[in-house]
Design a protein around this motif. Structure first.
Motif, PDB file in Angstrom:
ATOM      1  N   ASP A 264     -11.871 -37.449   2.615  1.00 46.05           N
ATOM      2  CA  ASP A 264     -12.898 -36.506   2.191  1.00 46.05           C
ATOM      3  C   ASP A 264     -12.638 -36.004   0.771  1.00 46.05           C
ATOM      4  OD1 ASP A 264     -14.671 -36.036   4.666  1.00 46.05           O
ATOM      5  OD2 ASP A 264     -12.648 -35.818   5.473  1.00 46.05           O
ATOM      6  N   VAL A 265     -11.375 -35.929   0.387  1.00 42.33           N
ATOM      7  CA  VAL A 265     -11.052 -35.576  -0.999  1.00 42.33           C
ATOM      8  C   VAL A 265     -11.612 -36.638  -1.939  1.00 42.33           C
ATOM      9  CG1 VAL A 265      -9.193 -35.288  -2.672  1.00 42.33           C
ATOM     10  CG2 VAL A 265      -8.999 -34.250  -0.407  1.00 42.33           C
ATOM     11  N   THR A 266     -11.407 -37.905  -1.584  1.00 39.52           N
ATOM     12  CA  THR A 266     -11.946 -38.996  -2.400  1.00 39.52           C
ATOM     13  C   THR A 266     -13.466 -38.909  -2.484  1.00 39.52           C
ATOM     14  OG1 THR A 266     -10.095 -40.437  -1.824  1.00 39.52           O
ATOM     15  CG2 THR A 266     -12.098 -41.501  -2.633  1.00 39.52           C
ATOM     16  N   SER A 267     -14.106 -38.618  -1.357  1.00 35.50           N
ATOM     17  CA  SER A 267     -15.572 -38.475  -1.351  1.00 35.50           C
ATOM     18  C   SER A 267     -16.009 -37.319  -2.249  1.00 35.50           C
ATOM     19  CB  SER A 267     -16.070 -38.241   0.079  1.00 35.50           C
ATOM     20  OG  SER A 267     -15.808 -39.368   0.895  1.00 35.50           O
ATOM     21  N   ALA A 268     -15.244 -36.228  -2.231  1.00 27.57           N
ATOM     22  CA  ALA A 268     -15.582 -35.082  -3.076  1.00 27.57           C
ATOM     23  C   ALA A 268     -15.497 -35.451  -4.555  1.00 27.57           C
ATOM     24  CB  ALA A 268     -14.648 -33.913  -2.768  1.00 27.57           C
ATOM     25  N   LEU A 269     -14.502 -36.259  -4.922  1.00 22.37           N
ATOM     26  CA  LEU A 269     -14.365 -36.687  -6.317  1.00 22.37           C
ATOM     27  C   LEU A 269     -15.510 -37.621  -6.706  1.00 22.37           C
ATOM     28  CD1 LEU A 269     -10.512 -37.367  -6.490  1.00 22.37           C
ATOM     29  CD2 LEU A 269     -11.745 -35.373  -7.362  1.00 22.37           C
ATOM     30  N   LYS A 270     -15.806 -38.567  -5.853  1.00 18.86           N
ATOM     31  CA  LYS A 270     -16.855 -39.546  -6.169  1.00 18.86           C
ATOM     32  C   LYS A 270     -18.240 -38.911  -6.227  1.00 18.86           C
ATOM     33  CE  LYS A 270     -14.455 -43.676  -4.511  1.00 18.86           C
ATOM     34  NZ  LYS A 270     -14.453 -44.807  -3.535  1.00 18.86           N
ATOM     35  N   SER A 271     -18.465 -37.894  -5.412  1.00 18.76           N
ATOM     36  CA  SER A 271     -19.777 -37.234  -5.390  1.00 18.76           C
ATOM     37  C   SER A 271     -19.878 -36.095  -6.402  1.00 18.76           C
ATOM     38  CB  SER A 271     -20.056 -36.688  -3.986  1.00 18.76           C
ATOM     39  OG  SER A 271     -19.153 -35.647  -3.670  1.00 18.76           O
ATOM     40  N   LYS A 272     -18.799 -35.861  -7.160  1.00 24.12           N
ATOM     41  CA  LYS A 272     -18.726 -34.814  -8.181  1.00 24.12           C
ATOM     42  C   LYS A 272     -18.706 -33.414  -7.585  1.00 24.12           C
ATOM     43  CE  LYS A 272     -18.989 -38.039 -11.306  1.00 24.12           C
ATOM     44  NZ  LYS A 272     -17.779 -38.493 -12.021  1.00 24.12           N
ATOM     45  N   ARG A 273     -18.422 -33.293  -6.273  1.00 24.67           N
ATOM     46  CA  ARG A 273     -18.234 -31.965  -5.698  1.00 24.67           C
ATOM     47  C   ARG A 273     -16.925 -31.354  -6.177  1.00 24.67           C
ATOM     48  NH1 ARG A 273     -17.132 -32.094  -0.709  1.00 24.67           N
ATOM     49  NH2 ARG A 273     -17.239 -34.310  -0.208  1.00 24.67           N
ATOM     50  N   ALA A 274     -16.024 -32.192  -6.667  1.00 23.21           N
ATOM     51  CA  ALA A 274     -14.769 -31.729  -7.244  1.00 23.21           C
ATOM     52  C   ALA A 274     -14.469 -32.576  -8.468  1.00 23.21           C
ATOM     53  CB  ALA A 274     -13.639 -31.826  -6.233  1.00 23.21           C
ATOM     54  N   VAL A 275     -13.821 -31.980  -9.456  1.00 21.36           N
ATOM     55  CA  VAL A 275     -13.466 -32.687 -10.675  1.00 21.36           C
ATOM     56  C   VAL A 275     -12.138 -33.415 -10.506  1.00 21.36           C
ATOM     57  CG1 VAL A 275     -12.936 -32.417 -13.134  1.00 21.36           C
ATOM     58  CG2 VAL A 275     -14.728 -31.032 -12.088  1.00 21.36           C
ATOM     59  N   ALA A 276     -11.218 -32.772  -9.777  1.00 21.02           N
ATOM     60  CA  ALA A 276      -9.884 -33.329  -9.587  1.00 21.02           C
ATOM     61  C   ALA A 276      -9.328 -32.821  -8.270  1.00 21.02           C
ATOM     62  CB  ALA A 276      -8.964 -32.941 -10.743  1.00 21.02           C
ATOM     63  N   SER A 277      -8.158 -33.341  -7.916  1.00 24.15           N
ATOM     64  CA  SER A 277      -7.534 -32.957  -6.649  1.00 24.15           C
ATOM     65  C   SER A 277      -6.120 -32.443  -6.865  1.00 24.15           C
ATOM     66  CB  SER A 277      -7.487 -34.143  -5.685  1.00 24.15           C
ATOM     67  OG  SER A 277      -6.766 -33.807  -4.502  1.00 24.15           O
ATOM     68  N   LEU A 278      -5.792 -31.393  -6.138  1.00 24.70           N
ATOM     69  CA  LEU A 278      -4.417 -30.938  -5.960  1.00 24.70           C
ATOM     70  C   LEU A 278      -4.054 -31.264  -4.512  1.00 24.70           C
ATOM     71  CD1 LEU A 278      -4.259 -27.382  -7.607  1.00 24.70           C
ATOM     72  CD2 LEU A 278      -3.021 -29.418  -8.354  1.00 24.70           C
ATOM     73  N   SER A 279      -3.425 -32.390  -4.283  1.00 27.01           N
ATOM     74  CA  SER A 279      -3.018 -32.770  -2.930  1.00 27.01           C
ATOM     75  C   SER A 279      -1.956 -33.846  -3.028  1.00 27.01           C
ATOM     76  CB  SER A 279      -4.211 -33.258  -2.091  1.00 27.01           C
ATOM     77  OG  SER A 279      -4.857 -34.352  -2.687  1.00 27.01           O
ATOM     78  N   SER A 280      -1.360 -34.185  -1.879  1.00 26.59           N
ATOM     79  CA  SER A 280      -0.161 -35.025  -1.911  1.00 26.59           C
ATOM     80  C   SER A 280      -0.452 -36.506  -1.715  1.00 26.59           C
ATOM     81  CB  SER A 280       0.838 -34.550  -0.861  1.00 26.59           C
ATOM     82  OG  SER A 280       0.242 -34.516   0.417  1.00 26.59           O
ATOM     83  N   LEU A 281      -1.361 -37.020  -2.497  1.00 28.19           N
ATOM     84  CA  LEU A 281      -1.522 -38.462  -2.588  1.00 28.19           C
ATOM     85  C   LEU A 281      -0.508 -38.974  -3.601  1.00 28.19           C
ATOM     86  CD1 LEU A 281      -3.277 -41.022  -1.847  1.00 28.19           C
ATOM     87  CD2 LEU A 281      -4.523 -40.550  -3.969  1.00 28.19           C
ATOM     88  N   ALA A 282       0.279 -39.965  -3.204  1.00 31.70           N
ATOM     89  CA  ALA A 282       1.340 -40.442  -4.090  1.00 31.70           C
ATOM     90  C   ALA A 282       0.776 -41.292  -5.212  1.00 31.70           C
ATOM     91  CB  ALA A 282       2.361 -41.254  -3.300  1.00 31.70           C
ATOM     92  N   ASP A 283       1.411 -41.147  -6.352  1.00 27.58           N
ATOM     93  CA  ASP A 283       1.135 -42.022  -7.488  1.00 27.58           C
ATOM     94  C   ASP A 283       1.884 -43.334  -7.252  1.00 27.58           C
ATOM     95  OD1 ASP A 283       0.925 -43.340  -9.880  1.00 27.58           O
ATOM     96  OD2 ASP A 283       1.942 -41.797 -11.069  1.00 27.58           O
ATOM     97  N   LEU A 284       1.145 -44.382  -6.929  1.00 26.25           N
ATOM     98  CA  LEU A 284       1.698 -45.719  -6.721  1.00 26.25           C
ATOM     99  C   LEU A 284       0.839 -46.713  -7.497  1.00 26.25           C
ATOM    100  CD1 LEU A 284       2.255 -45.602  -2.848  1.00 26.25           C
ATOM    101  CD2 LEU A 284       4.037 -45.453  -4.592  1.00 26.25           C
TER     102      LEU A 284
END
Length: 313
Positions: A114-134
């Motif tokens: 849902d965080v990804t959906s929020a970014l793609k739909s522009k409901r959020a500009v960025a995320s503060l959450s624990s998705l790892a940088d890989l």
């Protein structure tokens, strides 16, 4: 004074470990005491005109920076009342308000998807959450990394099975999140166990982190295998637990966390600048101390550190 607007999108459980690496939420509201050590004084963040001016024009015009996250202690989670949002990222969001001079709307989504959906739909500009940088997650996102993470074991106090790392798990029962990369690491290593004449690992998988921890508490598993920071939180809540195999690779590459946005979005550079400002003002080290995660300190922040060599970071 601007107020943080922490929007409760859903109190539903966050789903599984997606390493991408992310953790699951707990199956119940967290203890109010989990908000960290109240004795640690967090300095005040300072306004930066330069960072304000680097925000997207749409954010400056609206006066609101919309960030998304999901419930995952100690980053963001609900107190026992089920409605009060608390945690390190809640404090980070409040401090970003002061740095940027705009309101921050930190929305808790039901899951990382849902965080990804929020970014793609522009409901959020960025995320503060624990998705790892890989390397795999960098295909879709850019990361402003400011925390180092490890995957470790939660065991009963005294570590009865003497688990010291992945190489000592042969013949034990390990609980982990269903479908996540931790399960894959265990499946790969159990083949090494049998190949070298040792007993295989009995791998038990669960839909959420709390269930995996409960399996250890009940004796159905010898250890739970997940991220160090959330498992540190569980240990802080139950004196019958301890961590094992800390600050080791345990089958994973270097792991970094922070904020992220869709690939190519310049907001990531602006957030990195804000993180640097928060470190300069003393907030970064204070938060690590407050939440008992000093060993996860990252000496040098950066963009997409997972795919950079030490020389280019």
């Amino acid at each position: 004074m601007r107020s943080l607007r922490s929007t409760v999108v859903s109190t539903a459980l966050a789903v599984g470990l997606a390493l991408g690496l992310v953790g699951c939420s707990t199956s119940e509201p967290a203890s109010d005491s989990a908000a960290g050590s109240s004795s640690v004084v967090i300095p005040e963040a300072k306004f930066s005109q330069e960072l304000h001016d680097r925000l997207p024009q749409s954010v400056r015009d609206a006066g609101v920076l919309k960030l998304a996250g999901f419930q995952f202690p100690p980053y963001a989670y609900y107190a026992k009342d089920g409605t009060t949002l608390q945690g390190m990222y809640v404090e980070v969001a409040a401090s970003l308000e002061k740095v940027f001079g705009v309101d921050v709307d930190f929305t808790v989504e039901p899951s990382i998807g849902d965080v990804t959906s929020a970014l793609k739909s522009k409901r959020a500009v960025a995320s503060l959450s624990s998705l790892a940088d890989l390397s795999t997650t960098e295909e879709s996102f850019d990361f402003a990394d400011w925390i180092r993470e490890y995957v470790v074991f939660l065991v009963k106090k005294g570590n009865p099975e003497k688990i010291t790392g992945l190489e000592s798990t042969c013949g034990t029962t390990v609980a982990t999140l269903q479908g996540g990369p931790s399960e894959k690491v265990l499946n790969d290593y159990t083949k090494e166990c049998t190949k070298t004449g040792r007993e295989p690992i009995t791998i038990t998988t669960f839909a959420d982190q709390n269930a995996a921890v409960l399996a250890v508490r009940s004796g159905r598993a010898d250890a739970a295998f997940s991220q160090q920071i959330p498992l540190t939180y569980y240990v802080s809540q139950d004196p019958n637990f301890e961590l094992a195999g800390v600050n080791q690779a345990n089958g994973f590459p270097n792991l970094y966390f922070g904020a992220y946005a869709l690939k190519g979005d310049p907001i990531v550079d602006t957030l990195l600048g804000a993180f640097e400002a928060l470190r300069t003002d003393g907030l970064y080290d204070a938060w690590l101390q407050k939440y008992g995660i000093e060993s996860n300190r990252l000496e040098k922040f950066g963009i997409n550190l997972a795919t950079k060599t030490p020389e280019t970071r």
